[in-house]
Design an enzyme around this catalytic site. Sequence first.
Site, PDB file in Angstrom:
ATOM      1  N   SER A  47       0.891  -1.142   0.058  1.00  9.84           N
ATOM      2  CA  SER A  47       0.066   0.023  -0.095  1.00  9.84           C
ATOM      3  C   SER A  47       0.870   1.247  -0.120  1.00  9.84           C
ATOM      4  O   SER A  47       1.916   1.025   0.148  1.00  9.84           O
ATOM      5  CB  SER A  47      -0.766  -0.096   1.131  1.00  9.84           C
ATOM      6  OG  SER A  47      -0.201   0.100   2.434  1.00  9.84           O
ATOM      7  N   LEU A 115       2.905  -1.124   5.070  1.00 12.50           N
ATOM      8  CA  LEU A 115       2.303   0.084   5.329  1.00 12.50           C
ATOM      9  C   LEU A 115       3.441   1.150   5.276  1.00 12.50           C
ATOM     10  O   LEU A 115       4.210   1.027   6.085  1.00 12.50           O
ATOM     11  CB  LEU A 115       1.644   0.174   6.797  1.00 12.50           C
ATOM     12  CG  LEU A 115       0.836   1.352   7.231  1.00 12.50           C
ATOM     13  CD1 LEU A 115      -0.054   1.980   6.416  1.00 12.50           C
ATOM     14  CD2 LEU A 115       0.338   1.042   8.562  1.00 12.50           C
ATOM     15  N   VAL A 146       7.022  -2.315   7.266  1.00 10.71           N
ATOM     16  CA  VAL A 146       6.844  -0.758   7.289  1.00 10.71           C
ATOM     17  C   VAL A 146       7.857  -0.233   6.273  1.00 10.71           C
ATOM     18  O   VAL A 146       8.646  -0.743   6.020  1.00 10.71           O
ATOM     19  CB  VAL A 146       7.351  -0.023   8.517  1.00 10.71           C
ATOM     20  CG1 VAL A 146       7.332   1.420   8.369  1.00 10.71           C
ATOM     21  CG2 VAL A 146       6.384  -0.569   9.711  1.00 10.71           C
ATOM     22  N   LYS A 147       6.889   0.662   5.327  1.00  9.10           N
ATOM     23  CA  LYS A 147       7.747   1.115   4.044  1.00  9.10           C
ATOM     24  C   LYS A 147       8.492   2.372   4.651  1.00  9.10           C
ATOM     25  O   LYS A 147       7.933   3.281   5.043  1.00  9.10           O
ATOM     26  CB  LYS A 147       6.633   1.545   3.138  1.00  9.10           C
ATOM     27  CG  LYS A 147       6.190   0.145   2.389  1.00  9.10           C
ATOM     28  CD  LYS A 147       5.089   0.514   1.543  1.00  9.10           C
ATOM     29  CE  LYS A 147       5.704   0.934   0.188  1.00  9.10           C
ATOM     30  NZ  LYS A 147       4.692   0.693  -1.005  1.00  9.10           N
ATOM     31  N   ILE A 148       9.824   2.561   3.962  1.00  8.80           N
ATOM     32  CA  ILE A 148      10.527   3.518   4.397  1.00  8.80           C
ATOM     33  C   ILE A 148      11.145   3.847   2.877  1.00  8.80           C
ATOM     34  O   ILE A 148      11.707   3.125   2.346  1.00  8.80           O
ATOM     35  CB  ILE A 148      11.835   3.302   5.382  1.00  8.80           C
ATOM     36  CG1 ILE A 148      11.238   3.043   6.555  1.00  8.80           C
ATOM     37  CG2 ILE A 148      12.957   4.602   5.362  1.00  8.80           C
ATOM     38  CD1 ILE A 148      12.208   2.788   7.699  1.00  8.80           C
TER      39      ILE A 148
END
Length: 381
Positions: A47, A115, A146-148
């Site tokens: 996402s 996310l 987790v997207k960074i």
Amino acid sequence: MPSDAPPLTRLSELKQSVWVDYLSRESIRGGHLQELIDQCSVVGATSNPSIFEKAMTSGDAYDEQLHELAADGNDVDAVFWALAEQDIRDACDLFRPVWDGEKNAPPTRDGYVSLEVDPRLAYDTLETYSEAIRIHKSVDRPNLMVKIPATKPGLASIEDVIAKGHSINVTLIFSLQRYAEVAESYIRGLERLVAEGGNPRKVASVASFFVSRIDTEADRRLDELDPARVGGVSIEELHGKLAIANAKLAYAHYLEAFSGPRWDFLVGKGATPQRVLWASTSTKNPEYPDTLYVDELIGPDTVNTMPEETIMAYQDHGDPQLRLQAGLDEAHRMFAELERVGVDYNDVTETLEREGVEKFSGAFKELQDALGEKLESLTPA
């Protein structure tokens, strides 16, 4: 594998994982996402702020929770994260059987849902790190990534979060140099985790290359060239080639980075490679085949996250074969030809990184504005 098997099944047999690049509450709770898992070999989901903006501002799937959040007096930021984190929890639960089946069978690490941290923090190392840790704690699912963003300040955040034993999807990668830095950040993070007595088996990561946007930007610059000034070079033949060449060279670096004594030590402790993930794989140019950025980028231990339209197109007429390691000499020549005609690869990728952060930040702002309007309409006068 049976030649009459569906294309996405054959793609999976070639050890490329299919993830879907879309999430919405309606698709999660209405059974559509489960259909993609059952029928289209989908084993993960991604996402981003643009995706949530589309999902949350259409239909009424979020209205019930919005009423509750409005009644409690939550501000727009709190409302967004409450909605998004609930969707991600539900999606993680849906993919949990995939994760449970894969978690003890490296190097395949599927069943993850991603996310993204607030994109407005993309150039703030400490805040990105803090937000990534907060999201992991709040969502509280082992199959969350987790997207960074892979900005220069993001590299230290990536290393620090990995060193704490959390899974990360590194997003908005365009250049080969930045990808090399991302892979190094992952490896250093794992080395720190092991040195501190942590368990790397609990950590997974993907490095997400945005593919089609590279061709869009390079093609635009090629179209601006004066053919008379680039004698001996067919500008037309250079169109639609950089993204695939870039991806092939990135995969070659992946094979190099995750091998040798340094990596073997980490494997002995239970670490798994940071797989390359191909994102932005729908074609933006209608003249290109709609499965171009799937067919040409198939290789073992990779991921392709596709919008549903691309998933359906590939299931209908995809031609899965291992092509990612073929044509490396041509890929190098492509870079040389672009340099010769005056297309600056570094400027292309730097522009795309900056615009990618701006696009996601813009989508986040639009989403906040839309949620703010909804909250006002639901809040008693």
